[in-house]
Every structure is written in C-alpha cells, then in structure tokens.
Design a protein around this motif. Structure first.
Motif, PDB file in Angstrom:
ATOM      1  N   ASN A 102     -15.655  -8.056  16.109  1.00 29.34           N
ATOM      2  CA  ASN A 102     -16.255  -8.318  14.350  1.00 29.34           C
ATOM      3  C   ASN A 102     -15.022  -8.117  14.011  1.00 29.34           C
ATOM      4  O   ASN A 102     -13.963  -7.547  13.880  1.00 29.34           O
ATOM      5  N   TYR A 103     -15.027  -8.849  12.902  1.00 29.21           N
ATOM      6  CA  TYR A 103     -13.542  -8.908  12.124  1.00 29.21           C
ATOM      7  C   TYR A 103     -14.397  -8.368  10.172  1.00 29.21           C
ATOM      8  O   TYR A 103     -15.172  -8.096  10.243  1.00 29.21           O
ATOM      9  N   GLN A 104     -14.269  -7.285  10.583  1.00 30.26           N
ATOM     10  CA  GLN A 104     -14.335  -6.503   8.659  1.00 30.26           C
ATOM     11  C   GLN A 104     -13.336  -6.500   7.950  1.00 30.26           C
ATOM     12  O   GLN A 104     -11.809  -6.404   7.974  1.00 30.26           O
ATOM     13  N   LEU A 105     -13.684  -7.557   6.510  1.00 29.13           N
ATOM     14  CA  LEU A 105     -12.403  -7.401   5.538  1.00 29.13           C
ATOM     15  C   LEU A 105     -11.907  -6.148   4.979  1.00 29.13           C
ATOM     16  O   LEU A 105     -12.997  -6.025   4.277  1.00 29.13           O
ATOM     17  N   THR A 106     -10.793  -6.477   4.362  1.00 31.38           N
ATOM     18  CA  THR A 106     -10.230  -5.483   3.623  1.00 31.38           C
ATOM     19  C   THR A 106      -9.538  -6.427   2.266  1.00 31.38           C
ATOM     20  O   THR A 106      -8.986  -7.083   2.669  1.00 31.38           O
ATOM     21  N   ILE A 107      -9.337  -6.158   0.604  1.00 28.07           N
ATOM     22  CA  ILE A 107      -9.377  -6.549  -0.116  1.00 28.07           C
ATOM     23  C   ILE A 107      -7.837  -6.333  -0.762  1.00 28.07           C
ATOM     24  O   ILE A 107      -8.506  -5.194  -1.164  1.00 28.07           O
ATOM     25  N   PHE A 108      -6.592  -6.169  -0.676  1.00 25.37           N
ATOM     26  CA  PHE A 108      -5.829  -5.733  -1.400  1.00 25.37           C
ATOM     27  C   PHE A 108      -5.219  -6.542  -1.992  1.00 25.37           C
ATOM     28  O   PHE A 108      -4.153  -8.081  -2.466  1.00 25.37           O
ATOM     29  N   GLU A 109      -5.401  -5.995  -3.515  1.00 28.98           N
ATOM     30  CA  GLU A 109      -4.686  -6.775  -4.758  1.00 28.98           C
ATOM     31  C   GLU A 109      -3.590  -5.106  -5.579  1.00 28.98           C
ATOM     32  O   GLU A 109      -3.459  -4.765  -5.445  1.00 28.98           O
ATOM     33  N   GLN A 110      -2.762  -6.800  -6.054  1.00 28.98           N
ATOM     34  CA  GLN A 110      -1.784  -5.934  -7.556  1.00 28.98           C
ATOM     35  C   GLN A 110      -0.829  -5.275  -6.388  1.00 28.98           C
ATOM     36  O   GLN A 110      -0.001  -5.646  -5.588  1.00 28.98           O
ATOM     37  N   ASN A 111      -1.226  -3.964  -7.090  1.00 30.96           N
ATOM     38  CA  ASN A 111       0.077  -2.747  -6.382  1.00 30.96           C
ATOM     39  C   ASN A 111      -0.774  -1.852  -5.094  1.00 30.96           C
ATOM     40  O   ASN A 111      -0.589  -0.744  -5.228  1.00 30.96           O
ATOM     41  N   GLN A 112      -2.056  -1.837  -4.936  1.00 31.45           N
ATOM     42  CA  GLN A 112      -2.421  -1.550  -4.346  1.00 31.45           C
ATOM     43  C   GLN A 112      -1.933  -1.075  -2.253  1.00 31.45           C
ATOM     44  O   GLN A 112      -1.248  -2.424  -1.852  1.00 31.45           O
ATOM     45  N   PRO A 113      -1.200  -0.666  -2.037  1.00 31.66           N
ATOM     46  CA  PRO A 113      -1.081  -0.502  -0.886  1.00 31.66           C
ATOM     47  C   PRO A 113      -1.609  -1.632   0.832  1.00 31.66           C
ATOM     48  O   PRO A 113      -2.756  -0.717   0.731  1.00 31.66           O
ATOM     49  N   ILE A 114      -0.701  -2.117   1.183  1.00 36.65           N
ATOM     50  CA  ILE A 114      -1.815  -2.396   2.304  1.00 36.65           C
ATOM     51  C   ILE A 114      -1.499  -1.689   3.091  1.00 36.65           C
ATOM     52  O   ILE A 114      -0.959  -0.957   3.667  1.00 36.65           O
ATOM     53  N   GLN A 115      -2.683  -1.657   4.086  1.00 38.12           N
ATOM     54  CA  GLN A 115      -3.271  -0.808   5.442  1.00 38.12           C
ATOM     55  C   GLN A 115      -3.258  -1.647   6.191  1.00 38.12           C
ATOM     56  O   GLN A 115      -4.663  -2.996   6.590  1.00 38.12           O
ATOM     57  N   SER A 116      -2.277  -1.535   7.123  1.00 31.06           N
ATOM     58  CA  SER A 116      -2.551  -2.613   8.619  1.00 31.06           C
ATOM     59  C   SER A 116      -3.284  -1.515   9.831  1.00 31.06           C
ATOM     60  O   SER A 116      -2.279   0.021  10.254  1.00 31.06           O
ATOM     61  N   GLN A 117      -3.991  -1.953  10.521  1.00 30.34           N
ATOM     62  CA  GLN A 117      -4.166  -1.175  11.350  1.00 30.34           C
ATOM     63  C   GLN A 117      -2.951  -1.517  12.801  1.00 30.34           C
ATOM     64  O   GLN A 117      -2.485  -0.645  13.954  1.00 30.34           O
ATOM     65  N   VAL A 118      -2.414  -2.601  12.456  1.00 33.85           N
ATOM     66  CA  VAL A 118      -1.213  -3.344  14.365  1.00 33.85           C
ATOM     67  C   VAL A 118      -0.023  -2.608  13.310  1.00 33.85           C
ATOM     68  O   VAL A 118       1.043  -2.145  13.969  1.00 33.85           O
ATOM     69  N   PHE A 119       0.401  -2.534  12.252  1.00 29.20           N
ATOM     70  CA  PHE A 119       1.084  -1.639  11.463  1.00 29.20           C
ATOM     71  C   PHE A 119       1.312  -0.738  10.692  1.00 29.20           C
ATOM     72  O   PHE A 119       1.127  -0.590   9.541  1.00 29.20           O
ATOM     73  N   PRO A 120       0.907   1.159  11.654  1.00 27.58           N
ATOM     74  CA  PRO A 120       0.022   1.766  10.615  1.00 27.58           C
ATOM     75  C   PRO A 120       1.472   2.608   9.734  1.00 27.58           C
ATOM     76  O   PRO A 120       0.463   3.419   8.794  1.00 27.58           O
ATOM     77  N   GLU A 121       2.284   1.980   9.926  1.00 28.60           N
ATOM     78  CA  GLU A 121       3.779   2.560   8.715  1.00 28.60           C
ATOM     79  C   GLU A 121       3.665   1.961   7.328  1.00 28.60           C
ATOM     80  O   GLU A 121       4.889   2.052   7.009  1.00 28.60           O
ATOM     81  N   LEU A 122       4.090   0.705   8.219  1.00 31.16           N
ATOM     82  CA  LEU A 122       4.055  -0.372   6.320  1.00 31.16           C
ATOM     83  C   LEU A 122       3.225  -0.122   5.244  1.00 31.16           C
ATOM     84  O   LEU A 122       3.077   0.156   5.446  1.00 31.16           O
ATOM     85  N   LYS A 123       5.229  -0.241   4.252  1.00 27.10           N
ATOM     86  CA  LYS A 123       4.297  -0.031   3.463  1.00 27.10           C
ATOM     87  C   LYS A 123       4.934  -1.273   2.611  1.00 27.10           C
ATOM     88  O   LYS A 123       6.082  -1.304   2.518  1.00 27.10           O
ATOM     89  N   VAL A 124       4.016  -1.971   1.892  1.00 23.10           N
ATOM     90  CA  VAL A 124       3.743  -3.042   1.047  1.00 23.10           C
ATOM     91  C   VAL A 124       3.029  -2.567   0.180  1.00 23.10           C
ATOM     92  O   VAL A 124       1.946  -3.129   0.515  1.00 23.10           O
ATOM     93  N   THR A 125       2.771  -3.329  -1.179  1.00 24.09           N
ATOM     94  CA  THR A 125       1.917  -4.498  -1.544  1.00 24.09           C
ATOM     95  C   THR A 125       1.866  -5.558  -1.973  1.00 24.09           C
ATOM     96  O   THR A 125       2.778  -6.783  -1.832  1.00 24.09           O
ATOM     97  N   PRO A 126       0.405  -6.490  -2.451  1.00 21.35           N
ATOM     98  CA  PRO A 126       0.604  -7.609  -2.198  1.00 21.35           C
ATOM     99  C   PRO A 126       2.478  -8.162  -4.099  1.00 21.35           C
ATOM    100  O   PRO A 126       2.404  -9.264  -3.592  1.00 21.35           O
ATOM    101  N   ASN A 127       1.552  -7.177  -4.745  1.00 21.14           N
ATOM    102  CA  ASN A 127       2.607  -7.828  -5.723  1.00 21.14           C
ATOM    103  C   ASN A 127       4.378  -7.344  -5.304  1.00 21.14           C
ATOM    104  O   ASN A 127       5.203  -8.036  -5.663  1.00 21.14           O
ATOM    105  N   GLN A 128       4.703  -6.564  -4.315  1.00 20.96           N
ATOM    106  CA  GLN A 128       5.648  -6.314  -3.757  1.00 20.96           C
ATOM    107  C   GLN A 128       6.491  -7.519  -2.636  1.00 20.96           C
ATOM    108  O   GLN A 128       7.441  -8.736  -2.481  1.00 20.96           O
ATOM    109  N   ILE A 129       5.415  -8.682  -2.370  1.00 21.45           N
ATOM    110  CA  ILE A 129       5.261  -9.332  -1.436  1.00 21.45           C
ATOM    111  C   ILE A 129       5.624 -10.590  -1.752  1.00 21.45           C
ATOM    112  O   ILE A 129       6.183 -11.809  -2.264  1.00 21.45           O
ATOM    113  N   PHE A 130       4.714 -10.886  -3.289  1.00 22.33           N
ATOM    114  CA  PHE A 130       5.336 -12.050  -4.817  1.00 22.33           C
ATOM    115  C   PHE A 130       6.270 -11.951  -4.352  1.00 22.33           C
ATOM    116  O   PHE A 130       6.906 -12.663  -5.163  1.00 22.33           O
TER     117      PHE A 130
END
Length: 192
Positions: free
Chosen positions: A157-185
C-alpha cells in the motif's frame, strides 16, 4: 501508422515508437499523445534528475536516473513516461538497442502536475505505479504553492506524506537527501 482510435498492443506500441516523431503513452491499449512540457515542468525534472544523480554517485547506488525519455511498462498494454525515473542498472543494462521502456520495478518515479493532468497524476498514475511496486512516487505540484506529495510503498500500500514550503523532504529511497519544496521551485525559477 497506428491511429489513436485503435487498440494497440505493447509490441505495436514499441514498433510505432521507433517510427514516429510523436511521443505517446500507452494507456490500456490506447495511444495518448504527449504534448510538450512547460519550461517550469522541464526545469523541475532537470533539477531533480541532477539531485538524484548526486545521491547515486555519493552513495554508490547501482541506479541510473532518466528524465522525460524512458517509459515504464505497466501490465499488458500500458506504458507511462514519467518526468523522472530512477531505475536499477540491472533493469537497463541489457536493453541498449531496445526501445527505452523498462519492464521491471523501479525505486522512484516523479511526475510534475500540469493543469490538464491533475486527475491523471493523482489517480490513474498513482494506481499504475503502485501496481508495479514503485517504492516511492513523487508528485510535484507547482499549482498548489510549492507542494510535493510523496507516496511511499509500505505493505503493498502507499502511505502519503505531503511536504510544503521549507519542510525537509524525507525519502526512503534517498535517506540522505536534503531538499525542500521551496528549493525545488527556486531552482526551477532560475532555469536550473
């Protein structure tokens, strides 16, 4: 040449892709023409592809990242063309001379929302990616103020997590990843 009105098999889709200048997804046997992406869409995909490539190199993962050119086979007669796909090297090593359609599970897929495809990304593609055990499905949504929805596979099953603004994105595929939605945009606003 195939028309968008006839039911198309996977083999016919591959044959058509080799002969056509138009890019199509195959959805339950129907050819769906892909329109050119917006620049914002392209910048987001390019930024994330580079970010994932850095993680792959830094941590020596046996994966490769593709942007907007590699398809994923889903079931008998469906092929999706994600904006970004992270694939195991083992899934593509022997496909050098084949059409670029991966026919095995991948760790991560990203789709960026377009106004005309909101339902498609949140419903149909979500179900498709879950059905082939994509570990993590990211939906990047520039229409909703820097929002990134991440569906993570857990117990079939999929579990949904929503990340907004400056919230650090948490990835289980890339656990060391450091990025926020604001940085992406922000990166996308600068043309990457």
């Amino acid at each position: 040449m195939l028309t968008t009105q006839s039911i198309v098999t996977f083999a016919e889709y591959l044959d058509n892709a080799a002969k056509s200048n138009t890019c199509y997804e195959l959805v339950q046997g129907n050819l769906v023409p892909m329109t050119p992406a917006t620049f914002l869409h392209t910048w987001i995909a390019k930024f994330l592809e580079r970010l994932f490539d850095q993680q792959i190199m830094t941590h020596s993962y046996s994966w490769v990242t593709y942007r907007e050119t590699v398809g994923l086979r889903i079931g008998t007669n469906t092929v999706r063309l994600p904006d970004v796909v992270v694939a195991p090297l083992s899934a593509v090593e022997n496909l050098k001379m084949n059409s670029s359609v991966i026919q095995s599970a991948v760790p991560l897929v990203v789709e960026t929302i377009s106004p005309s495809l909101i339902h498609e990304n949140y419903q149909a593609k979500l179900q498709d990616y879950q059905s082939i055990n994509v570990q993590e499905y990211w939906i990047v949504n520039p229409l909703e103020l820097n929002k990134v929805s991440i569906y993570k596979g857990q117990d079939n099953n999929y579990q949904l997590t929503i990340f907004e603004q400056n919230q650090p994105i948490q990835s289980q595929v890339f656990p060391e990843l450091k990025v926020t939605p604001n940085q992406i945009f922000a990166a996308s606003a600068q043309g990457c």
